[in-house]
Design a protein around this motif. Structure first.
Motif: not given
Ligand SMILES: Cc1cc2nc3c(=O)[nH]c(=O)nc-3n(C[C@H](O)[C@H](O)[C@H](O)COP(=O)(O)OP(=O)(O)OC[C@H]3O[C@@H](n4cnc5c(N)ncnc54)[C@H](O)[C@@H]3O)c2cc1C
Length: 324
Positions: A4-5, A7, A11-12, A17-18, A138, A284-288
């Motif tokens: 994990d980098r 980048l 999003s997370s 985090g709601v 990666f 999506g917008s509900k990861g938490v």
């Molecule tokens: C402004 C904003 C507000 C939000 N508010 C909420 C909220 O209130 N409640 C809620 O439930 N959700 C919220 N979300 C949505 C939530 O953030 C996402 O649903 C969730 O974080 C997605 O998680 P993920 O692990 O799929 O992606 P990410 O959190 O993006 O994690 C992916 C990881 O993989 C890494 N990565 C990707 N490709 C590579 C590669 N080739 N090599 C190395 N590392 C790589 C990325 O750098 C990152 O660290 C919000 C999002 C945003 C943008």
């Protein structure tokens, strides 16, 4: 092993985090919210106990109405059996000193927020004891798929891609429909604003680190630059001014890209041809709220029964594509 980098656009680490169980103009209960809430409570509280840190807060959302129609809709919904544990009419409460609530407000219960930054730090520390964490980007050219997965000097039974919005560039899973949705937000200081609720009116205001509040966010499918924009920050400020009565200062701005899915359900499953490649995405917008329940579901699928809920299984999209 976790590769994990940090980048740009991830999003997370920037999310509010709601967990808001009832959302939208039409006040609809989120999909599977009872099961998801139960899973979140167990999961996040467990890691609070293990780490001796606080990062999961069960606090209500004050939903501030824009007009009497919204007030009426809220009141009538709060009397429905399915909603009475979630919505509490508080429109007779009168004016609140810190927000503009001329049309009243209602309370959304069973909501919570996760301080994602602290949680991610805690998770990383725990995982470091159990796995190797590699801080690297990666590259798919370094991947060699045989009966096992070969990556640089490492050999593994399988690989799971959890790349957030960057999955669009994944040669194996990039075919899945994951349109990016950019969100910009502000961190503000507002010393006179109480910290015991979240406030929702156009934006959501969440009590954050020490004196700060998280305010957001925008939803943009077209402007996907990896930076804040004037339009984004101005739009948020305008909405904030429509709700806050107390003074505030903007301390920071930020953004992230949400990995959204056309049918609003996670994308989980195995590659149609490579049986050792998996994907866990589409939060999506509900990861938490989705992550704890579906991570558990995914592990059971991998290690036990090989069964996935049809709503989240990527098979639902494979019929639309022909694979070589
Ligand atoms: C402004 C904003 C507000 C939000 N508010 C909420 C909220 O209130 N409640 C809620 O439930 N959700 C919220 N979300 C949505 C939530 O953030 C996402 O649903 C969730 O974080 C997605 O998680 P993920 O692990 O799929 O992606 P990410 O959190 O993006 O994690 C992916 C990881 O993989 C890494 N990565 C990707 N490709 C590579 C590669 N080739 N090599 C190395 N590392 C790589 C990325 O750098 C990152 O660290 C919000 C999002 C945003 C943008």
């Amino acid at each position: 092993m976790i590769i994990d980098r940090n980048l740009p656009g991830a999003s997370s680490k920037v999310a509010a985090g709601v967990i808001n169980p009832v959302t939208g103009k039409r006040l609809v209960k989120s999909w599977m919210i009872n099961e998801l809430n139960k899973s979140c409570l167990g999961f996040y509280k467990h890691f609070e106990n293990v780490s001796n840190k606080s990062f999961f807060y069960n606090i209500n959302v004050i939903r501030v109405f824009n007009n009497y129609q919204e007030q009426n809709d809220f009141i009538s919904k709060s009397s429905e059996t399915a909603y009475k544990n979630y919505l509490v009419d508080s429109s007779n409460q009168g004016a609140l000193q810190f927000i503009k609530n001329d049309f009243g407000s209602g309370i959304i219960q069973q909501s919570a927020f996760l301080d994602t930054k602290t949680f991610l730090d805690v998770a990383k520390n725990i995982l470091q004891e159990k796995a190797t964490i590699v801080d690297a980007e990666f590259k798919f050219n370094d991947l060699n798929i045989k009966d096992t997965i070969e990556w640089n000097e490492v050999s593994s039974k399988r690989i799971i891609f959890c790349e957030g919005y960057r999955m669009k560039d994944n040669p194996f899973f990039g075919y899945l429909p994951l349109p990016s949705l950019k969100g910009e937000f502000l961190l503000i200081e507002a010393k006179e604003l109480p910290r015991n609720n979240m406030i929702k009116k156009g934006v959501i205001i969440v009590p954050y680190d020490s004196d700060l509040f998280w305010v957001g966010s925008t939803y943009d499918r077209d402007e996907l630059s990896l930076q804040n924009t004037e339009k984004g920050v101005e739009g948020l400020t305008e909405k904030l001014n429509q709700v806050l009565k107390v003074p505030y200062t903007i301390k920071e701005t930020g953004f992230g890209i949400r990995p959204t899915v056309v049918d609003r359900r996670p994308l989980i499953g195995c590659h149609p041809h490579h049986k050792n490649l998996f994907v866990f995405n589409g939060l999506g917008s509900k990861g938490v709220s989705l992550a704890p329940y579906f991570a558990q579901h995914f592990i059971e699928y991998l290690e036990q029964d090989g069964k996935l809920m049809k709503e989240v299984d990527i098979v639902r999209y494979q019929k639309k594509f022909t694979f070589q």
